[in-house]
Scaffold this motif. Structure first.
Motif, PDB file in Angstrom:
ATOM      1  N   GLY A 159      33.950  45.863  47.116  1.00 28.79           N
ATOM      2  CA  GLY A 159      34.317  46.912  46.501  1.00 28.79           C
ATOM      3  C   GLY A 159      35.914  47.288  45.561  1.00 28.79           C
ATOM      4  N   THR A 160      36.351  46.282  45.463  1.00 22.66           N
ATOM      5  CA  THR A 160      37.788  45.835  45.190  1.00 22.66           C
ATOM      6  C   THR A 160      37.461  44.421  44.178  1.00 22.66           C
ATOM      7  OG1 THR A 160      39.144  46.084  46.690  1.00 22.66           O
ATOM      8  CG2 THR A 160      39.940  45.161  45.661  1.00 22.66           C
ATOM      9  N   ILE A 161      37.955  45.226  42.787  1.00 20.78           N
ATOM     10  CA  ILE A 161      38.093  44.688  42.326  1.00 20.78           C
ATOM     11  C   ILE A 161      39.453  43.681  41.541  1.00 20.78           C
ATOM     12  CG2 ILE A 161      37.735  44.701  39.254  1.00 20.78           C
ATOM     13  CD1 ILE A 161      36.019  47.169  39.729  1.00 20.78           C
ATOM     14  N   TRP A 162      39.287  43.162  40.994  1.00 16.94           N
ATOM     15  CA  TRP A 162      41.101  42.201  41.027  1.00 16.94           C
ATOM     16  C   TRP A 162      40.978  41.833  39.837  1.00 16.94           C
ATOM     17  CZ3 TRP A 162      38.969  41.788  46.139  1.00 16.94           C
ATOM     18  CH2 TRP A 162      40.031  42.133  47.049  1.00 16.94           C
ATOM     19  N   LEU A 163      41.854  41.966  38.200  1.00 17.00           N
ATOM     20  CA  LEU A 163      41.253  41.816  37.409  1.00 17.00           C
ATOM     21  C   LEU A 163      42.706  41.161  36.609  1.00 17.00           C
ATOM     22  CD1 LEU A 163      39.128  42.215  34.766  1.00 17.00           C
ATOM     23  CD2 LEU A 163      40.858  44.407  34.502  1.00 17.00           C
ATOM     24  N   SER A 164      42.771  40.242  36.029  1.00 14.63           N
ATOM     25  CA  SER A 164      44.165  39.702  35.203  1.00 14.63           C
ATOM     26  C   SER A 164      43.998  38.721  33.552  1.00 14.63           C
ATOM     27  CB  SER A 164      44.265  38.202  36.532  1.00 14.63           C
ATOM     28  OG  SER A 164      43.532  38.038  36.400  1.00 14.63           O
ATOM     29  N   ASP A 165      44.504  38.672  33.246  1.00 15.85           N
ATOM     30  CA  ASP A 165      45.090  37.834  32.184  1.00 15.85           C
ATOM     31  C   ASP A 165      45.866  37.055  32.104  1.00 15.85           C
ATOM     32  OD1 ASP A 165      46.986  39.492  31.975  1.00 15.85           O
ATOM     33  OD2 ASP A 165      46.490  40.278  29.893  1.00 15.85           O
ATOM     34  N   ASP A 166      46.594  36.891  31.643  1.00 14.89           N
ATOM     35  CA  ASP A 166      48.237  35.661  31.536  1.00 14.89           C
ATOM     36  C   ASP A 166      48.679  36.313  31.974  1.00 14.89           C
ATOM     37  OD1 ASP A 166      46.283  34.016  31.343  1.00 14.89           O
ATOM     38  OD2 ASP A 166      46.923  33.702  28.002  1.00 14.89           O
ATOM     39  N   THR A 167      49.364  37.837  32.150  1.00 15.70           N
ATOM     40  CA  THR A 167      50.570  38.273  32.571  1.00 15.70           C
ATOM     41  C   THR A 167      50.402  39.615  33.364  1.00 15.70           C
ATOM     42  OG1 THR A 167      50.849  39.389  30.570  1.00 15.70           O
ATOM     43  CG2 THR A 167      51.163  37.454  30.242  1.00 15.70           C
ATOM     44  N   HIS A 168      48.992  39.776  33.820  1.00 15.44           N
ATOM     45  CA  HIS A 168      49.121  41.355  34.104  1.00 15.44           C
ATOM     46  C   HIS A 168      47.735  40.903  35.262  1.00 15.44           C
ATOM     47  CE1 HIS A 168      49.811  43.045  30.245  1.00 15.44           C
ATOM     48  NE2 HIS A 168      50.366  44.019  31.043  1.00 15.44           N
ATOM     49  N   HIS A 169      47.989  41.585  37.202  1.00 15.76           N
ATOM     50  CA  HIS A 169      46.959  41.449  38.177  1.00 15.76           C
ATOM     51  C   HIS A 169      46.854  42.327  38.653  1.00 15.76           C
ATOM     52  CE1 HIS A 169      47.718  36.958  37.173  1.00 15.76           C
ATOM     53  NE2 HIS A 169      48.913  37.288  37.176  1.00 15.76           N
ATOM     54  N   LEU A 170      46.199  42.871  38.246  1.00 19.39           N
ATOM     55  CA  LEU A 170      45.832  44.172  39.055  1.00 19.39           C
ATOM     56  C   LEU A 170      44.871  44.555  39.738  1.00 19.39           C
ATOM     57  CD1 LEU A 170      44.527  46.149  35.506  1.00 19.39           C
ATOM     58  CD2 LEU A 170      47.076  45.649  36.428  1.00 19.39           C
ATOM     59  N   GLU A 171      44.649  45.297  40.910  1.00 17.00           N
ATOM     60  CA  GLU A 171      43.702  45.426  41.783  1.00 17.00           C
ATOM     61  C   GLU A 171      43.295  46.876  41.870  1.00 17.00           C
ATOM     62  OE1 GLU A 171      43.673  46.312  46.491  1.00 17.00           O
ATOM     63  OE2 GLU A 171      45.039  44.701  45.880  1.00 17.00           O
ATOM     64  N   ILE A 172      42.118  46.704  41.494  1.00 16.88           N
ATOM     65  CA  ILE A 172      41.465  48.189  41.024  1.00 16.88           C
ATOM     66  C   ILE A 172      40.581  48.207  42.395  1.00 16.88           C
ATOM     67  CG2 ILE A 172      39.507  49.345  39.147  1.00 16.88           C
ATOM     68  CD1 ILE A 172      41.657  47.449  37.148  1.00 16.88           C
ATOM     69  N   GLN A 173      40.317  49.890  43.171  1.00 24.27           N
ATOM     70  CA  GLN A 173      39.650  50.931  43.186  1.00 24.27           C
ATOM     71  C   GLN A 173      38.647  52.050  42.790  1.00 24.27           C
ATOM     72  OE1 GLN A 173      42.120  50.643  46.985  1.00 24.27           O
ATOM     73  NE2 GLN A 173      40.081  48.785  47.671  1.00 24.27           N
ATOM     74  N   PHE A 174      38.034  52.228  42.626  1.00 26.35           N
ATOM     75  CA  PHE A 174      36.998  53.448  42.293  1.00 26.35           C
ATOM     76  C   PHE A 174      36.613  54.195  43.185  1.00 26.35           C
ATOM     77  CE2 PHE A 174      35.693  50.262  39.181  1.00 26.35           C
ATOM     78  CZ  PHE A 174      35.822  51.669  37.469  1.00 26.35           C
ATOM     79  N   GLU A 175      37.309  55.860  43.050  1.00 23.33           N
ATOM     80  CA  GLU A 175      37.151  56.629  44.197  1.00 23.33           C
ATOM     81  C   GLU A 175      35.708  57.261  44.488  1.00 23.33           C
ATOM     82  OE1 GLU A 175      37.856  61.580  44.559  1.00 23.33           O
ATOM     83  OE2 GLU A 175      39.879  59.984  44.444  1.00 23.33           O
ATOM     84  N   THR A 176      34.640  56.845  45.138  1.00 24.95           N
ATOM     85  CA  THR A 176      33.355  57.055  45.307  1.00 24.95           C
ATOM     86  C   THR A 176      33.278  58.401  45.685  1.00 24.95           C
ATOM     87  OG1 THR A 176      32.365  54.337  46.085  1.00 24.95           O
ATOM     88  CG2 THR A 176      30.490  56.634  46.401  1.00 24.95           C
ATOM     89  N   TRP A 177      32.685  59.531  44.573  1.00 27.20           N
ATOM     90  CA  TRP A 177      32.526  60.409  44.387  1.00 27.20           C
ATOM     91  C   TRP A 177      30.627  60.851  44.589  1.00 27.20           C
ATOM     92  CZ3 TRP A 177      35.011  63.920  39.425  1.00 27.20           C
ATOM     93  CH2 TRP A 177      36.315  63.479  40.181  1.00 27.20           C
ATOM     94  N   LEU A 178      30.250  59.723  44.754  1.00 21.63           N
ATOM     95  CA  LEU A 178      28.585  60.171  44.649  1.00 21.63           C
ATOM     96  C   LEU A 178      27.777  58.920  45.009  1.00 21.63           C
ATOM     97  CD1 LEU A 178      26.290  62.601  45.658  1.00 21.63           C
ATOM     98  CD2 LEU A 178      25.777  61.823  43.409  1.00 21.63           C
ATOM     99  N   ASP A 179      26.970  58.693  45.873  1.00 13.83           N
ATOM    100  CA  ASP A 179      26.005  57.090  46.272  1.00 13.83           C
ATOM    101  C   ASP A 179      25.451  56.801  46.105  1.00 13.83           C
ATOM    102  OD1 ASP A 179      25.842  54.556  46.580  1.00 13.83           O
ATOM    103  OD2 ASP A 179      27.382  54.521  48.221  1.00 13.83           O
ATOM    104  N   ALA A 180      24.373  56.935  45.222  1.00  9.77           N
ATOM    105  CA  ALA A 180      22.397  56.883  45.871  1.00  9.77           C
ATOM    106  C   ALA A 180      22.636  56.544  46.939  1.00  9.77           C
ATOM    107  CB  ALA A 180      22.165  56.087  43.989  1.00  9.77           C
ATOM    108  N   GLY A 181      22.636  55.048  47.130  1.00 10.23           N
ATOM    109  CA  GLY A 181      22.584  53.814  48.017  1.00 10.23           C
ATOM    110  C   GLY A 181      22.699  55.100  49.352  1.00 10.23           C
ATOM    111  N   LYS A 182      23.376  55.921  49.537  1.00  7.76           N
ATOM    112  CA  LYS A 182      24.012  56.424  51.017  1.00  7.76           C
ATOM    113  C   LYS A 182      23.624  57.884  50.955  1.00  7.76           C
ATOM    114  CE  LYS A 182      27.618  52.695  51.179  1.00  7.76           C
ATOM    115  NZ  LYS A 182      28.529  52.821  51.586  1.00  7.76           N
ATOM    116  N   LYS A 183      22.481  57.977  50.351  1.00  8.04           N
ATOM    117  CA  LYS A 183      21.688  59.899  50.511  1.00  8.04           C
ATOM    118  C   LYS A 183      21.126  60.146  52.251  1.00  8.04           C
ATOM    119  CE  LYS A 183      22.810  61.086  45.558  1.00  8.04           C
ATOM    120  NZ  LYS A 183      22.012  61.382  44.416  1.00  8.04           N
ATOM    121  N   PRO A 184      21.500  60.841  52.254  1.00  8.81           N
ATOM    122  CA  PRO A 184      20.600  61.386  53.300  1.00  8.81           C
ATOM    123  C   PRO A 184      19.506  61.017  53.555  1.00  8.81           C
ATOM    124  CG  PRO A 184      22.279  63.223  52.772  1.00  8.81           C
ATOM    125  CD  PRO A 184      22.266  62.349  52.033  1.00  8.81           C
TER     126      PRO A 184
END
Length: 184
Positions: A159-184
């Motif tokens: 669930g973590t996204i490591w995104l980069s170009d030639d000069t930037h390196h990011l770690e991105i994590q979304f906050e889950t508000w609703l997950d279709a796969g985990k509903k009761p």
């Protein structure tokens, strides 16, 4: 005289370890005159999260009956519908009835928080809807990668996204508000 869209080109390399998907793709994104660079980059990030050979950008802001991104199947049915922002509940319900799965990427805390509080209970009734929120700080960092010609590498794992170009390196994590796969 109408303003024209600004064209962005993105060469992306996606290694999604969670789904075992590996794609190199050259994408063309048209930034509508009313679209912010933040929204454009979130749209590109959403494409990378769902990367698939059939995943395409639509007319987006220029079409009321299409999402930002979709994946059609062999019978022109919609397997995946991807929205951005804070659409009306009616639009989301319509998307859920037309598509196998709907993903909504929300952003802008000031507007998103009250929208979520107002719509949370109604949206939770949709079995095929997942909602992710990207906080303002991460969205700002993502926008640093924006240029008319981009070369981006994305690695997705747990669930973590490591995104980069030639000069930037990011770690991105979304906050889950609703997950279709985990509903009761």
């Amino acid at each position: 005289m109408a303003l024209k869209a600004t064209i962005y080109k993105a060469t992306v390399n996606v290694a999604d370890m969670d789904r075992n998907v590996f794609i190199d793709q050259v994408l063309t994104l048209a930034r509508h005159p009313s679209e912010t660079e933040e929204r454009l980059m979130l749209r590109l990030l959403a494409w990378m999260v769902h990367a698939h050979e059939r995943l395409t950008f639509t007319r987006g802001l220029s079409a009321e009956d299409e999402p930002e991104i979709w994946q059609l199947n062999d019978h022109n049915g919609i397997d995946l519908w991807v929205e951005l922002g804070l659409p009306e509940e009616r639009r989301i319900k319509k998307a859920c009835s037309r598509s196998q799965h709907v993903w909504l990427y929300a952003y802008n805390w000031r507007a998103a928080q009250p929208w979520w509080q107002q719509n949370q209970n109604k949206l939770a009734q949709q079995d095929n809807l997942s909602i992710r929120y990207l906080n303002d700080e991460q969205l700002s960092a993502l926008t640093q990668l924006a240029s008319r010609s981009m070369q981006l590498q994305a690695t997705i794992q747990d669930g973590t996204i490591w995104l980069s170009d030639d000069t930037h390196h990011l770690e991105i994590q979304f906050e889950t508000w609703l997950d279709a796969g985990k509903k009761p």
